[in-house]
Design an enzyme around this catalytic site. Structure first.
Site: not given
Ligand code: 3HC
Length: 315
Positions: A147, A170, A182, A217
Site C-alpha cells: 500500500s 494493488h 492499481e 493511497n
Molecule cells: N463481502 C461481501 N459483501 C460485502 C462485503 C464483503 N467483504 N462488504 C460489504 N459487502 C456488501 C454488503 O453485503 C452489502 O450488500 P447489499 O447492498 O446487497 O446489502 C453491500 O456490500 C454494501 O455494504 P453495507 O450495506 O454493509 O455498507 P455500505 O453500503 O456502506 O458499503 C462499503 C460498504 C462497500 C465498504 C462502502 O462503505 C465503501 O465503499 N466504503 C469505502 C471503502 C474504501 O474507500 N476502501 C478503500 C480503502 S483504502 C485501501 O483499501 C488501500 C489499502 O492499501 C489500505
C-alpha cells in the site's frame, strides 16, 4: 453443465461479443495464468484469494500459522455467503478452488502468479520474495499488494530476470466489493496480461508509475490525516466530519469510518514509512507520525479488527 464448464462458456461468449463489437482481441489470461499463490491470509490476502477463485482460477493461500489460515477462510466463507444472496455464485465450487498451506515453497512452485499481501514491512517482503524466487518457475510473475512501498525496492532481492516480472497489483478493502486494482511497474506484453487478468477477475485496472501510495493511497492518506488534525484542533467532532464527507462530498464513508475499516495501525505505518524514508516524501510534515495515534495503537484501538478505533464496534 458443471460450474467450470459454465465459466469457460461464459468467458468464450464474452470474447466473442467483444470481437463482434470490434473491440481489440484481449489476451486470454487463463492461457498463461492457471495457478495463483496468495501470500497472507489477512483481510487483503484472503479477499484477493477469494476474488481470484471466484473468477475460476486455482489458488493456494499461504500464511505462517494454521490459525491465521482458518480465520482467513472463515472470512472468505462469510463473504461468499453474503455475495451468493445477490449474485450467481456457488460458494462450494469457489472454495473448492482454494487450497491452503503453511509451506511457502509448496505454494510457490506451481504458481504462474504470486501475489504477496503480507505485513507492510520492506525487509519481510524482500525476504519472502528472495526465498520464492529460488523455487518459482522462471515465467512466474511476482505481484505485491503493497500500500505504500516501491515495487523496485521490494524486488531488490530477486534475480534480474524476475525483477522484470515483479509488479504491483494493488487491491482495495473490502476486496470482494471494491472494483479497482492499481497496476505499477509493468509494461508491454506483461502489462497487457495483467490488465486482462484484472478484468477477468471482475475488476477495473488503472496503471501508474512506481511511486509511494500509487494513486489512491497517495490521495487518501493526506486526506485522512487532515481529518484527524481537524478533530485534534477542535474544529469539528469525529461524527460531524464523517457526516460532512458522506453527505457533503458523497463519499460512501467518512474518513474516521474509513480509517477504522482499513486499520489505524495500517495508516500509521504508511505515514511513518513515508515520513522517515520515502523518496520525495521524507520529512514531509503532512505525514509526521501523530502521538495521539501512537497512543491508540498502544491501547490496541486499531479499528474494526479489535472492536475499537475512533468508534466502538460490537460483532
Ligand atoms: N463481502 C461481501 N459483501 C460485502 C462485503 C464483503 N467483504 N462488504 C460489504 N459487502 C456488501 C454488503 O453485503 C452489502 O450488500 P447489499 O447492498 O446487497 O446489502 C453491500 O456490500 C454494501 O455494504 P453495507 O450495506 O454493509 O455498507 P455500505 O453500503 O456502506 O458499503 C462499503 C460498504 C462497500 C465498504 C462502502 O462503505 C465503501 O465503499 N466504503 C469505502 C471503502 C474504501 O474507500 N476502501 C478503500 C480503502 S483504502 C485501501 O483499501 C488501500 C489499502 O492499501 C489500505
Amino acid at each position: 453443465m458443471s460450474t467450470n464448464a459454465k465459466e469457460t462458456a461464459l468467458r468464450r461468449q464474452k470474447q466473442l461479443l467483444s470481437h463482434l463489437k470490434g473491440e481489440s482481441a484481449e489476451t486470454d489470461p487463463k492461457e498463461q495464468i492457471k495457478q495463483v499463490a496468495v501470500y497472507g491470509a489477512g483481510i487483503m490476502g484472503g479477499g484477493i484469494a477469494q476474488v481470484v477463485a471466484q473468477a475460476g482460477y486455482k489458488v493456494t493461500l499461504w500464511d505462517i500459522q494454521q490459525s491465521d489460515i482458518d480465520r482467513g477462510m472463515q472470512t472468505i466463507r462469510n463473504s461468499l455467503e453474503r455475495l451468493s444472496k445477490k449474485q450467481e455464485i456457488d460458494p462450494t465450487s469457489v472454495l473448492r478452488r482454494i487450497s491452503t498451506t503453511t509451506s511457502q515453497i509448496q505454494a510457490a512452485h506451481a504458481a504462474d502468479l504470486v501475489i504477496e499481501a503480507i505485513v507492510e514491512d520492506l525487509k519481510t517482503k524482500q525476504q519472502l520474495l528472495e526465498r520464492l524466487d529460488k523455487v518459482a518457475k522462471p515465467s512466474c510473475i511476482f505481484a505485491t499488494n503493497t500500500s505504500s512501498l516501491l515495487v523496485r525496492d521490494i524486488a531488490k532481492t530477486v534475480s534480474g530476470a524476475r525483477k522484470a516480472r515483479t509488479v504491483a497489483l494493488h487491491f482495495f478493502n473490502p476486496v470482494a466489493i471494491m472494483q479497482l486494482v492499481e497496476i505499477a511497474n509493468a509494461d508491454g506484453a506483461l502489462l497487457d496480461l495483467l490488465k486482462a487478468f484484472v478484468r477477468d477477475i471482475g475488476k477495473v485496472p488503472v496503471v501508474c508509475r512506481d511511486t509511494p501510495g500509487f494513486i489512491v493511497n497517495r490521495l487518501l492518506v493526506p486526506y485522512n490525516n487532515e481529518a484527524r488534525q481537524m478533530v485534534e484542533r477542535g474544529d469539528a467532532s469525529i461524527e460531524d466530519v464523517d457526516t460532512a464527507m458522506r453527505l457533503g462530498a458523497g463519499y460512501p464513508m467518512g474518513p474516521f469510518e474509513l480509517m477504522d475499516m482499513t486499520g489505524i495501525d495500517v495508516g500509521y505505518h504508511i505515514m511513518k514509512g513515508w515520513y522517515e524514508g520515502a523518496s520525495g516524501l521524507q520529512g514531509d510534515p503532512r505525514f509526521k507520525p501523530s502521538k495521539e495515534v501512537e497512543q491508540m495503537i498502544k491501547k490496541n484501538h486499531l479499528g474494526h479488527k479489535t472492536g475499537r478505533g475512533y468508534y466502538t464496534y460490537t460483532k
